[in-house]
Design an enzyme around this catalytic site. Structure first.
Site, PDB file in Angstrom:
ATOM      1  N   ALA A  41      -2.909 -11.620  10.345  1.00  0.00           N
ATOM      2  CA  ALA A  41      -2.829 -13.071  10.122  1.00  0.00           C
ATOM      3  C   ALA A  41      -1.411 -13.484   9.742  1.00  0.00           C
ATOM      4  CB  ALA A  41      -3.816 -13.470   9.031  1.00  0.00           C
ATOM      5  N   ASN A  76       0.792  -1.245   0.000  1.00  0.00           N
ATOM      6  CA  ASN A  76       0.000   0.000   0.000  1.00  0.00           C
ATOM      7  C   ASN A  76       0.821   1.291   0.000  1.00  0.00           C
ATOM      8  OD1 ASN A  76       0.629  -0.505   2.672  1.00  0.00           O
ATOM      9  ND2 ASN A  76      -1.412  -0.050   3.452  1.00  0.00           N
ATOM     10  N   GLY A 126       1.315 -11.636  10.205  1.00  0.00           N
ATOM     11  CA  GLY A 126       2.197 -11.239  11.313  1.00  0.00           C
ATOM     12  C   GLY A 126       2.357 -12.352  12.342  1.00  0.00           C
ATOM     13  N   GLU A 179       3.958  -4.385  12.366  1.00  0.00           N
ATOM     14  CA  GLU A 179       2.974  -3.310  12.144  1.00  0.00           C
ATOM     15  C   GLU A 179       1.822  -3.941  11.376  1.00  0.00           C
ATOM     16  OE1 GLU A 179       3.022  -0.624  13.605  1.00  0.00           O
ATOM     17  OE2 GLU A 179       5.111  -0.330  14.157  1.00  0.00           O
ATOM     18  N   GLY A 190       2.164  -5.599   7.552  1.00  0.00           N
ATOM     19  CA  GLY A 190       1.185  -6.351   6.783  1.00  0.00           C
ATOM     20  C   GLY A 190       0.019  -6.750   7.660  1.00  0.00           C
ATOM     21  N   SER A 191      -0.644  -7.810   7.279  1.00  0.00           N
ATOM     22  CA  SER A 191      -1.866  -8.194   7.983  1.00  0.00           C
ATOM     23  C   SER A 191      -1.557  -8.897   9.307  1.00  0.00           C
ATOM     24  CB  SER A 191      -2.687  -9.137   7.094  1.00  0.00           C
ATOM     25  OG  SER A 191      -1.966 -10.321   6.858  1.00  0.00           O
TER      26      SER A 191
HETATM   27  P1  NAD Z   1      -0.135  -9.334   3.870  1.00  0.00           P
HETATM   28  O1  NAD Z   1       0.028  -9.685   5.310  1.00  0.00           O
HETATM   29  O2  NAD Z   1      -0.911 -10.256   3.000  1.00  0.00           O
HETATM   30  O3  NAD Z   1       1.308  -9.214   3.176  1.00  0.00           O
HETATM   31  C1  NAD Z   1       2.309  -8.378   3.713  1.00  0.00           C
HETATM   32  C2  NAD Z   1       3.661  -8.889   3.252  1.00  0.00           C
HETATM   33  O4  NAD Z   1       3.896 -10.174   3.848  1.00  0.00           O
HETATM   34  C3  NAD Z   1       3.785  -9.094   1.748  1.00  0.00           C
HETATM   35  O5  NAD Z   1       5.104  -8.756   1.349  1.00  0.00           O
HETATM   36  C4  NAD Z   1       3.567 -10.596   1.602  1.00  0.00           C
HETATM   37  O6  NAD Z   1       4.155 -11.132   0.449  1.00  0.00           O
HETATM   38  C5  NAD Z   1       4.271 -11.108   2.842  1.00  0.00           C
HETATM   39  N1  NAD Z   1       3.862 -12.450   3.275  1.00  0.00           N
HETATM   40  C6  NAD Z   1       2.696 -13.082   3.039  1.00  0.00           C
HETATM   41  N2  NAD Z   1       2.687 -14.285   3.653  1.00  0.00           N
HETATM   42  C7  NAD Z   1       3.886 -14.401   4.280  1.00  0.00           C
HETATM   43  C8  NAD Z   1       4.475 -15.394   5.127  1.00  0.00           C
HETATM   44  N3  NAD Z   1       3.820 -16.529   5.435  1.00  0.00           N
HETATM   45  N4  NAD Z   1       5.709 -15.158   5.636  1.00  0.00           N
HETATM   46  C9  NAD Z   1       6.366 -14.010   5.369  1.00  0.00           C
HETATM   47  N5  NAD Z   1       5.867 -13.032   4.573  1.00  0.00           N
HETATM   48  C10 NAD Z   1       4.637 -13.223   4.044  1.00  0.00           C
HETATM   49  O7  NAD Z   1      -0.698  -7.867   3.862  1.00  0.00           O
HETATM   50  P2  NAD Z   1      -1.119  -7.003   2.609  1.00  0.00           P
HETATM   51  O8  NAD Z   1      -2.421  -7.509   2.107  1.00  0.00           O
HETATM   52  O9  NAD Z   1       0.026  -6.879   1.660  1.00  0.00           O
HETATM   53  O10 NAD Z   1      -1.304  -5.547   3.296  1.00  0.00           O
HETATM   54  C11 NAD Z   1      -2.487  -5.160   3.898  1.00  0.00           C
HETATM   55  C12 NAD Z   1      -2.429  -5.372   5.398  1.00  0.00           C
HETATM   56  O11 NAD Z   1      -1.293  -4.700   5.919  1.00  0.00           O
HETATM   57  C13 NAD Z   1      -3.635  -4.772   6.113  1.00  0.00           C
HETATM   58  O12 NAD Z   1      -4.058  -5.629   7.149  1.00  0.00           O
HETATM   59  C14 NAD Z   1      -3.072  -3.481   6.698  1.00  0.00           C
HETATM   60  O13 NAD Z   1      -3.770  -3.000   7.817  1.00  0.00           O
HETATM   61  C15 NAD Z   1      -1.676  -3.886   7.027  1.00  0.00           C
HETATM   62  N6  NAD Z   1      -0.801  -2.723   7.135  1.00  0.00           N
HETATM   63  C16 NAD Z   1      -0.371  -2.327   8.358  1.00  0.00           C
HETATM   64  C17 NAD Z   1       0.426  -1.194   8.475  1.00  0.00           C
HETATM   65  C18 NAD Z   1       0.914  -0.710   9.812  1.00  0.00           C
HETATM   66  O14 NAD Z   1       1.816   0.113   9.843  1.00  0.00           O
HETATM   67  N7  NAD Z   1       0.357  -1.184  10.917  1.00  0.00           N
HETATM   68  C19 NAD Z   1       0.783  -0.473   7.325  1.00  0.00           C
HETATM   69  C20 NAD Z   1       0.320  -0.912   6.098  1.00  0.00           C
HETATM   70  C21 NAD Z   1      -0.464  -2.047   6.007  1.00  0.00           C
END
Ligand code: NAD
Length: 487
Positions: A237, A160, A239, A255, A234-235
C-alpha cells in the site's frame, strides 16, 4: 506453549543516552522527539529525535551538495571507507544487537545475526566493481557502457530487520557513488542513529544523512525534488504511494509485501518438513515479508502435518528477546499487536485453531503462535498478507490444482515446494509465480543472489550485481573512429 516470565535485563542503560540524527555532517537533535517503546514491556526505554520538514529538507539538500564531490571519488576511496564502517559495526556488535532487540523485540541471537548479516552484505558489495563494459570495438567505432551514480538515494526502512536493511541499502548506494538520506521506521529509529554515529566522521559531510521520523516525514522525503531514487522496503500500500510521489522521474526499487505459499508434495517426509516449515512460517514472530504464510498439504498427509505443526507451535518459547532462552519475541509495535489480535479473531471465526489462539497475559505485545486448519481460501487470513504469527494449513488433492491456488494472489514475493523427489518438486517450483521459489527450503537469501518481488510484491531487485546496478544509470560512450563517419 512455554512462557518465559523473567527477562534478563540489558547490560546497557539507554535512559540517559542521547541519540542524534546526522544532517550535513553534524549529529543533531530533532525538531522534536519521541519515546521509543520496548515491545517486550510496552514501556518507553529511550528517546529518539524527530525531524521536521525543515530538517528533512536540509538533509536532502546536503546530500545533493555532497554528491558533487562524492561521485568523483575513486572506487578505492569508497571501499576503504566502507571497510572502516564494517569494522566499526563489528566492534559495536553487542551494543547494536541489544538496541535492535530492545526496539524491535526479536531474540538477541537473531539481532546478532542481523548485525553479522549487515557486515556480510556490506563486504560483499564492497568486493564488486562497476567497470565500463566494451560493447563493440571494431575499425569503425568503440562503444562503452559506463555505470554512473544517480544522485541522492532515499532509503525508507521498515521495522522488521531495521539495521540489516539500512546497511544493505547504504553499502551499494555509496559504492556506486551516490549519497543517501536514511529514514528509519518510526518505531525502530535507534539503530539508524547508531549508523549515524558510526559513519559521521568517516564520510564527507552530507554523504550519509539520517533523519528521525515521527510518522509523518515519509511523504515529504519521497516527493522531494533532490531525491533521484527511492529504495523502499515496506508494505504494498505504501509502496504504491512512494511510486506516485513527487513531480520528478525518480528511480524506485520497491520491496513489498508477500503472501508466500509452501506446497508440500505427497512424498514429503512430514516430521522433517514440518520442522523446517515451522521455522520459516513463524520466524520473527510472523513478521517477515518472506515468511511462509499459506501451507498447502496433500490430503493424504494433511492430518499428520497439522498435528506436527501444532505440536511445534505449542512448545515454542516466547518471551522478551533479551532472555537467550526465548525463541520468539513480541509483536513489534502496538499497531502490529492489534493486527495480530484481529487475525486471531478471524482465525476463530473462519477456521479450526489447533495451537495457540490467544493473546498472552503479560506486559508487552505477545500472542501465542497459532496454527489454523480447515479454513477456506477466501478467508482474509489466507487471501491477505497475515503479518503476525498465525498460519493457515490448507488441504489439496491434485498438483495442478494446488499450483493454481498458490498462484491465486496478487503477491509474488516467494514460494516453496517440499518433497523427497527433488526433480518433481523443481518442476512444480518452475510453475509458481514469485521472485524466488525455493525447493526444500524457504526465505534463504544471500548477498550475491538477486532478491525481488513479482506482481504486487515489488519492482526491481536488491542484492547481487543486479541489485548494485539498480543504484546506477547507464551512460553509453559511442566513439566514431573515422572522423565525420555516420557509423
Ligand atoms: P509500511 O509500508 O507501513 O512502512 C514502511 C516504511 O515506509 C516505514 O519507514 C514508514 O514510516 C514509511 N512510510 C509510511 N508511509 C509512507 C509514505 N506515505 N511515504 C513514504 N514513506 C512512508 O510497512 P511496515 O509495516 O513498516 O513493514 C511491514 C511491511 O513491509 C509488510 O507488508 C512486509 O511484507 C513488507 N516488507 C517487505 C520486505 C521485502 O523485502 N519485500 C521486507 C520487509 C518487509
Amino acid at each position: 506453549m512455554t512462557l518465559q516470565m523473567d527477562p534478563v535485563r540489558t547490560s546497557i542503560d539507554l535512559s540517559d543516552r542521547s541519540f542524534k540524527q546526522l544532517i550535513d555532517g553534524r549529529l543533531l537533535d530533532g525538531a522534536s522527539s519521541q519515546p521509543v517503546i520496548d515491545p517486550a514491556t510496552g514501556e518507553a526505554f529511550a528517546v529518539a529525535p524527530v525531524a521536521n520538514e525543515s530538517q528533512a529538507n536540509e538533509a536532502c539538500l546536503a546530500a545533493a551538495r555532497a554528491f558533487v564531490g562524492w561521485q568523483k571519488t575513486t572506487h578505492g576511496d569508497r571501499t576503504h571507507i566502507l571497510e572502516q564502517i564494517a569494522v566499526r559495526i563489528e566492534d559495536r556488535r553487542p551494543e547494536i544487537a541489544q538496541i535492535i532487540t530492545l526496539e524491535n523485540g526479536k531474540p538477541i541471537a537473531e539481532a546478532e545475526g542481523d548485525v553479522d548479516a549487515a557486515v556480510t552484505w556490506l563486504r560483499y558489495f564492497n568486493s564488486l566493481r562497476l567497470d565500463p563494459e566494451v560493447l563493440r570495438e571494431d575499425d569503425e567505432s568503440r562503444i562503452e557502457v559506463h555505470r554512473t551514480p544517480l544522485g541522492v538515494v532515499l532509503a525508507i526502512i521498515p521495522w522488521n530487520f531495521p539495521f540489516f536493511q539500512t546497511i544493505y541499502k547504504l553499502a551499494p548506494a555509496l559504492l556506486a557513488g551516490n549519497t543517501i538520506v536514511i529514514k528509519p521506521a518510526p518505531t525502530t529509529p535507534l539503530n539508524a542513529m547508531v549508523v549515524a554515529e558510526i559513519v559521521h566522521d568517516l564520510v564527507p559531510a552530507g554523504v550519509v544523512n539520517v533523519v528521525g521520523d515521527g510518522g509523518e516525514i515519509g511523504p515529504f522525503l519521497s516527493a522531494h525534488p533532490a531525491i533521484a531514487k527511492v529504495s523502499f522496503t515496506g508494505s504494498t500500500a505504501v509502496g504504491r504511494k512512494v511510486m506516485a510521489s513527487g513531480d520528478t522521474v525518480k528511480r524506485v526499487v520497491l520491496e513489498l509485501g508477500g503472501n508466500d505459499a509452501a506446497v508440500v508434495l505427497d512424498d514429503a517426509d512430514i516430521p522433517a518438513v514440518a520442522q523446517r516449515i515451522f521455522e520459516k512460517a513463524f520466524w520473527n514472530t510472523g513478521q517477515v515479508c518472506i515468511n511462509i504464510k499459506r501451507i498447502y498439504v496433500h490430503a493424504s498427509q494433511y492430518d499428520e502435518f497439522c498435528t506436527e505443526l501444532a505440536r511445534l507451535a505449542k512448545k515454542a518459547k516466547i518471551g522478551p528477546g533479551l532472555n537467550r532462552d526465548n525463541e520468539f519475541g513480541p509483536l513489534q509495535n502496538a499497531r502490529q499487536f492489534q493486527t495480530a489480535k484481529n487475525a486471531l479473531g478471524i482465525a476463530a471465526r473462519d477456521g479450526k485453531i489447533i495451537a495457540g489462539g490467544n493473546v498472552i497475559d503479560r506486559p508487552g505485545y505477545f500472542v501465542e503462535l497459532t496454527v489454523v486448519r480447515d479454513i477456506e481460501e477466501t478467508s482474509p487470513l489466507v487471501a491477505e498478507e497475515t503479518f503476525a504469527p498465525i498460519r493457515s494449513v490448507l488441504k489439496y488433492d491434485d498438483v495442478d490444482e494446488v499450483i493454481e491456488r498458490a498462484n491465486r494472489t496478487d503477491y509474488g514475493l516467494g514460494n516453496s515446494v517440499w518433497g523427497s523427489d527433488v526433480g518433481r518438486a523443481t518442476t512444480v517450483a518452475r510453475q509458481l509465480e514469485s521472485g524466488t521459489v525455493w525447493v526444500n527450503t524457504h526465505s534463504a537469501v544471500a548477498p550475491d543472489v538477486p532478491f525481488g518481488g513479482r506482481k504486487q510484491s515489488g519492482l526491481g531487485v536488491e542484492f547481487g550485481i543486479d541489485g548494485l546496478l539498480e543504484f546506477t544509470d547507464s551512460s553509453v560512450i559511442h566513439i566514431a573512429k573515422k572522423a565525420y563517419s555516420d557509423n
